[in-house]
Design an enzyme around this catalytic site. Sequence first.
Site: not given
Length: 254
Positions: A51, A143
């Site tokens: 990623d 997150e």
Amino acid sequence: MRAAWWIGGIGMSVFYAWLFYFFFVSPTGFRWRALYGDVNYPKGYEIHGIDISHYQGTIDWDALRDGMIEGCPLRFVVIKATEGSSRLDRNFKDNFAQAREYGYIRGAYHFWSNRSSAKAQAYFFLDKVRLRDGDLPPVLDVEYAPADKSIEEFQQDILTWLHVVEDKYHVKPIIYTYYKFKEKYLGAPVFDDYPYWIAHYYVDKVEYKGAWKFWQHTDAGKLPGIKGDVDFNIYNGSYYDLKKLTIGSMVNDY
């Protein structure tokens, strides 16, 4: 006065030592990096991917095409697209186009912000990203939990984003987060209906007991064509299974 100065100095030294341990050394720290020797990668997986975002700078895609991870070719690339309700990653358009041009299964992710509403973030992502058949489902990277909301309220916000984006593409988005966050904040059974991409670094195996599709196992990978570090990921299945997960496939199993 001198005693107070010494006590304060010792206290600050202990505090900074704890910060260094927590963020860089502790095996449970989210941003832990290997400090000695080479990274040990998970064994038994053949489908590898990365990623990327603007943090990787300008990528030499010709050089990257020859990159291998543990003797296996790079199969998928997930690219940061948006953050919050107004930030578009400056390298997204080029990275997204190049990933398809070079034959990778590509995906796009949205980085969740607690400063914007769920609907505003979802519609911003949909406005900036045009996924096509053969691409991975949309990805929500979450997150951080808000300090001013209950877990139930936070979960409802996450579900709002997921539902808005799912209505557009008719596939369940992928949820990316680290496993302790998943267990604490996204442990409601409803979230088990979504493909899970787990971030868990430098361990021999995933400690999460539930089902998962992707595992981000290091943030310190090296590949030709990319300056500096890049996240390495594996897919928990065969290449055929990965293709089935993509938009427009005949079957989407979660």
